[in-house]
Design an enzyme around this catalytic site. Sequence first.
Site: not given
Length: 853
Positions: A522-523
């Site tokens: 993620d991210e």
Amino acid sequence: MNKHAVSLMFFVGAFYSVDAQQLKPAYNPNELKIQWKMIENGYMGQGKYLSSFTLNNASKNGLPAKGWSIYFNLPRGIDTSFVRNEFKFEHINGDLNRIMPTALFKGLKTGQSIELQMLASDWSLNRADAPSGLYLVWDDEPQTGIALANYQVVASTELKQINRAKIDIAPIATPEVVYNRNKVIEDIPANKLIKVFPTPINYSESEGSFVLTSTVTISADPAFSNEANYLAKELGVVLGKQPTISSVKGNIELRKAEMGAEAYTLSVSRNGIIITASTPAGAFYGIQSLKTLMPAAAWNGTQKLVAVPLVEVKDEPRFGWRAFMLDVARNFQTKEEVLKTLDWLALYKINVFHFHCTEDEGWRIEIPGLPELTEIGGKRGHKNANVEQLPPSFASGPDNSTAGSGFYSKADFIEILKYANERHIKVIPEIESPGHARAAVQSMQVRYDRLMKQGKKAEAEKYLLRELNDKSVHSSVQGWNDNVMDVSLPSTYTFVEKVVDGLIAIYKEAGVPLETIHMGGDEVPSGSWEKSPAFAKLKQENPLVKNTNDLWYYYYGKVNEIIKSKGLYLYGWEEAGMRKTMLDGAAHVIPNPDFANQNVHLDVWNNVIGWGAEDLAYRLANAGYKVVLSPVSNLYFDMSYDKDFEEEGYYWGGFVDVDKPYSFIPFDYLKNTKQDKMGNTLSSSFTQGKERLTDFGKTNIIGIQGLLFAETITSAERMEYMLMPKLLGLAERAWAKDPEWSTEKDEAKSNELYAKAWSDFVNRIGKRELPRLSYYKGGLKYRIPTAGAIVENGSVKANVQLPGFVIRYTTNGTEPTSSSKLYTEPVATKGTIKLRVFDARGRGGRTVEVQNK
């Protein structure tokens, strides 16, 4: 996962001259009093908030005009382009910043105060948003940080300080607001409550009880010998002596019969107790139900006898994947606290422990052959940051004696694995990659530097995660500018395989099966890899890699190959299953067809109401991914309980009290999504265009997960506060069948059914489960709710969210204690009435006060 990007500026008021010859050694930094307070959100109509520091020199010596800096952590990013004459500010990395005096600052004389105003984007709502971890560094001792203990955060009390913006109409949790919420809760007699938790499929109770004493015996089918030993140990704690395990029929029998994999039956008669299951897991869950049948006080010291009510229970879980994720990377929890947590999970039949062990701010598991991961990545502090340790984050301060530091040795981790396995809990380690990886990136940089000094170039480059000549510019949502593995480097995959092999070996040594390793995903911030020479080289060599978006699929394709070659399956955050594309000329993301229908598991977290991805979990499940529902709106336990300055926690996804996991409808969660995170009622057209879960998609929803990220969790006590009672809502929804209110199509009737079910639930946890947890395994410091209170007809009326807890009050301005007057009827006394909720052991929650004029 703080999603805010923030700017910062300071305004410095008048200063007074101090002798330029004032020497640093004469000044004690702890005689510098520092205070921070909010001024207002939405400053001058902007999406920014104004706050201020006040510095007060309480020393007999002057604060020097130069030669020092104050470092602090802030969950916001600083705008360093805005500089005032007397001070300048620098963003170090992540959430670490510092204030430095310029030549125009003349110092502070004894007793003088100054105000430093701070303007930052977004908003500040509760205590967790305040600057933290303050420490001072003298210029001539740059490796020594001195913690500034004389620091105070002033509580916000005004609407302009707590309301985030004009659109924020979510009510502040005043006593009156809390009272009105609690009004729907009925007090149900304890003898009318189901005594097994979570709610079983079938339950019947009759009058009478079977009495457990130290003379009871246990008999078990040979397949359940481990469970019999476990039960004997548990009863030994209660009865002071472990029951004998016998081959002949005992008072407690563990029988084997054909039924579902985790199903069991539990029969308690006057003649004894019989638990029947087809698997050891089913027998284990029958034992947990037996434990919740026992009175809460049974765990309060040795008992001569324990009466167990006569019941017939038939049960099995709704979901096979009932998970809890604990982040120990951002802030550490000891092995002992983890073992206690596993006991709490086991009691409530949670069977997956997602162990978030690596992050930007910490690497917590020893990997043989890569000692730097824990020697560098396992601690935080100021001295030689990025060489000897990681820099301070999340209030960890200048030394490494706080929750910012710590790791599990191989022996520790093996103990955790065995302990979990005995309790039928799968431990899934998470290795965050390629983003959220700064601890690994920096540790391997230190390894590289060490080996290069020794002339071992090939060995130095073997596990390097950073292209040394990469000029790419990025900033993660947490403020890091160097936290991403370079997925163009072959050494990145050598590192990944080394870590995977290390974990596999540890599980093998522990004798515990391993099915998957969570590989993050993620991210990753935009801008990553764009100017990496390794990326440029890869583009020339691989025609499938045309831009940095393609690197995402390239990375997870290679990681998937590594994982599958080890006999495991790939598991990651939702982004690991997404593909970037264009729709009508705008950026758009869709489920990535490359990994669909390949048993790839995803934690889907982003359903923030109003961000546009509210249906993402269903889209991915419909597309063929195995989905673990992990929505921030209902199951992020690090979200603040309520809109209250003293309820520390994040709130970017909303507020999460025990009602949020309880009210979650796994297969149709948009049905009872009524408001956005600002409290605004959603329009009737909100769900138009949202993808619903198909029957095929339902087969891909494998379970649900509660998550506790640790940015604001700086102690075991704080972890327990945020964990309970939220975990009980998760346990109920993961195990119990669909409640009637969740499938009722008539909205008014559904609301009526929900109110009745909610009353039953809070009575059960208030009168049985939380009192049990006050004693079980040494006791758990769960959150005790604040009292609701209202002035009506000249008297103060009070109530509580959890029936079974008591309210005590004072009328003389003092704080209520466990011996203060018990609230039993409206209080007519005029003036300030202070009220506080207490549990069965006399532990109190936060005090609230009401003015009865």
